[in-house]
Design a protein around this motif. Structure first.
Motif, short mmCIF file in Angstrom:
data_model
loop_
_atom_site.label_atom_id
_atom_site.label_comp_id
_atom_site.label_asym_id
_atom_site.label_seq_id
_atom_site.Cartn_x
_atom_site.Cartn_y
_atom_site.Cartn_z
N GLN A 17 0.86 -1.19 0.00
CA GLN A 17 0.00 0.00 0.00
C GLN A 17 0.90 1.24 0.00
N PRO A 18 0.68 2.18 -0.89
CA PRO A 18 1.52 3.39 -0.85
C PRO A 18 1.26 4.17 0.43
N SER A 19 2.31 4.80 0.95
CA SER A 19 2.23 5.48 2.25
C SER A 19 1.26 6.65 2.23
N VAL A 20 0.39 6.70 3.24
CA VAL A 20 -0.50 7.84 3.41
C VAL A 20 0.30 9.05 3.89
N PHE A 21 1.23 8.80 4.79
CA PHE A 21 2.07 9.87 5.31
C PHE A 21 2.72 10.65 4.16
N ILE C 40 -8.23 -2.98 2.67
CA ILE C 40 -7.97 -2.54 4.05
C ILE C 40 -8.60 -3.53 5.05
N ASN C 44 -4.24 -4.05 8.96
CA ASN C 44 -3.28 -3.20 8.24
C ASN C 44 -3.66 -1.71 8.24
N GLU C 47 -1.21 1.80 10.15
CA GLU C 47 -0.20 2.65 9.52
C GLU C 47 -0.85 3.74 8.67
N ARG C 48 -1.96 3.40 8.02
CA ARG C 48 -2.70 4.39 7.23
C ARG C 48 -3.18 5.52 8.15
#
Lengths: 289, 289, 289
Positions: A17-21, C40, C44, C47-48
């Motif tokens: 999953q690409p980072s939300v941050f 989702i 997991n 982290e999101r």
């Protein structure tokens, strides 16, 4: 040729999953369109790069850029290497490498130290120097002329870091330190003005007792955000917090500078189409903050 | 009812990762929000289409559109067929089909030829006419009244293309050519004013010697972007480059027109909610470029 | 500190592909940047969420929000529970839970009933009350003071719904009804002013004959969008359609209110950083429509 193409950032993440941050920071740094991809590898990145470099004219390519992220720093480095190979001539875009925040974190830590100590010839102990953040901290310090004590539980791994930094930084002043016990760590800390802990989450690298026993210590920086901290007694929120005469920083305390470096780096991507921003280039941005 | 809804493009890609190329072009064509999906199949596209047609009022649906892409042209066609079945009555949005750039590439190639030769009754040899781009080139040429020589290494596969085009284009002038050897290719080229190579990457379809021996040839177009080219001696950057009296085009030379057609097609999607843009409709857009 | 950060919605979907429907509605509700994630899970999501809460200052967090969707309502609830656990102190953002549209659909159905009947003390039969929409309908009705008859083919499952609602709504007036046959359903309908069918697609829960035989029925609402309907003779497009003296609603007839609630809920997310919008909170928004 238009100079006003929308700013597009290709977010390439080696995690599923690409980072939300990284996505939010990019938007706050002025990116207008994010194209986000998870599951990126050196093997599949080439077509993504072609999509970035073959779609706009040479004078417009400054409005397209690439961010390489993900929790695995080595994987991110491999992706960057492949991206460089895919570029040719003027067909390139600027790239920021910051997997796991390693580059911006290392740069912010070294800037924090520089607020209190003249780095040239300063004795600095880097605990857990073998990890991706630790290696970058050692490299950035060496470039500033610091005398770097690279520490690891294993003497040979500490030496490997020194060798790697020496190859990258001509004239670097480095020594390898095995810190497998409290007494070894205390000995390594003797005479150091700065200690920076770059260890894995939840591993204490230096006891409070050992830290308080250190003579001449001026700055203690712990980059571990998850309790227990790497430097016992340093709080994650510490930001130049004076503790027994030592300026202390925790991971969140360093975070404000880290975030500014991250946003500044994203903004720089869109000034020209030929920047590669790795640890050193990100560190340089701190001079203007 | 508002006429000013943001322009949303649903990018449906049959590859695992949605194309960056198609994403950037969409943004540069004025799309405000891209909803990008990889891994799209005829079996899973229906719910995505429902999301497009059930969310805005009939008068607003012109601000939502669908792009179907991916490297597998047949898979893209199957997805488009399923999308058409999912629409009902006024509940539909405009769709652009351009998997692997096949439609915009074929249309750009035929427009390149039309700059130099009146296509009606012109003799045109299409090498590798059996692939997705080649078939589209043959179809577009036939609609313009050209006399199309569809070539393949296999006579029966060449004939199958002729049969398919004949079903789609009433009155098409077509002949099938087996070109398994240099002498067969030379014979097929005799008297042709235009040759278009639409073969797979890295396969030479016509030697320079054979090309130079061709009498009456005016235009040579090679759509293969990866060396070695399909037409030996034609450079990938050629754009109406005069080589021994023949106007030559390489894949990148055709690319500027291809890109304009692509952007123009995206813009057209948002004029009404009932357009399906396949090869012919995309070709028509070239008249206004 | 800027109050004008772009509005970012983190779309977290438990299905493999994030919903297009939810994406388009978010954009039409004013979201400026959508960060869309499929696949989702409660395992997991953490982290999101960190990416959402650690990137902007406390006063700016109102410009970041989370939408939890997907076809599996229980999975969405588990994700929301994990999100709540990840927040701490002021480090939180507003969240809207609407997996499979269950919350907005239930709220819209109860508002439709409220247009025709004073809900306090009204007798309301909820068919298929055991599903995610049915349970929410029962809960919302109970909070409005209605006398809720929760029906299922199984008496024990109907009772379980009553028990669950009683725990959530102090003073709720509830009874469990086994409706495994036409005669049982007719008996349960006796004296009810409202019937709401919340069954699975394509399952008829009430025959037209039984409905017409019901005395005192004023409103019939069928939330099944796929023929055959749950309430025979009620059309999916019915919107307060008078059928033999009964105001009838089909799924699409309820859809306009559902859509308004959905957009209103998205807009509310960006007013503060501490809202959790579940069925009750979404229902409340209907008072202002």
């Amino acid at each position: 040729m238009s100079m006003n193409k929308p700013k597009i950032l290709l977010q390439l993440d080696t995690d599923a999953q690409p980072s939300v941050f990284d996505g939010v920071v990019a938007i706050d740094a002025g990116v207008e369109h994010l194209l986000r991809h998870g599951g990126i590898t050196a093997a599949n990145v080439r077509e993504r790069v072609h999509g970035a470099i073959f779609t706009r004219g040479p004078a417009e390519l400054r409005s397209t850029a690439i961010f390489v992220g993900g929790s695995d720093v080595a994987a991110g480095e491999a992706v960057l290497a492949e991206i460089r190979k895919t570029f040719f001539g003027p067909l390139r875009v600027s790239v920021l490498l910051d997997p796991n925040g390693a580059n911006t974190t290392a740069a912010a830590a070294v800037w924090a130290a520089a607020k209190h100590v003249a780095l040239a010839d300063a004795q600095v102990l880097v605990l857990a120097a073998t990890g991706p953040v630790g290696q970058r901290v050692a490299r950035l310090l060496a470039r500033q002329g610091a005398v770097v004590r690279a520490a690891s539980r294993s003497a040979s791994r500490a030496q490997a870091v020194c060798d790697a930094v020496a190859r990258q930084v001509p004239g670097a002043k480095l020594s390898a330190h095995a810190c497998a016990s409290a007494s070894e760590t205390e000995a390594s800390l003797q005479g150091a003005e700065v200690v920076i802990a770059a260890g894995a989450a939840g591993v204490e690298l230096l006891s409070e007792h050992s830290r308080l026993a250190a003579d001449g210590l001026k700055v203690a920086i712990d980059l571990n955000a998850v309790p227990p901290g790497g430097l016992a007694g340093v709080d994650v929120l510490d930001r130049a917090k004076d503790r027994q005469g030592v300026a202390c920083y925790g991971a969140i305390g360093v975070g404000a500078t880290k975030m500014k470096l991250h946003k500044s780096a994203i903004a720089r991507l869109f000034e020209t189409n030929d920047r590669i921003l790795d640890a050193e280039e990100i560190f340089e941005l701190g001079a203007a903050l």
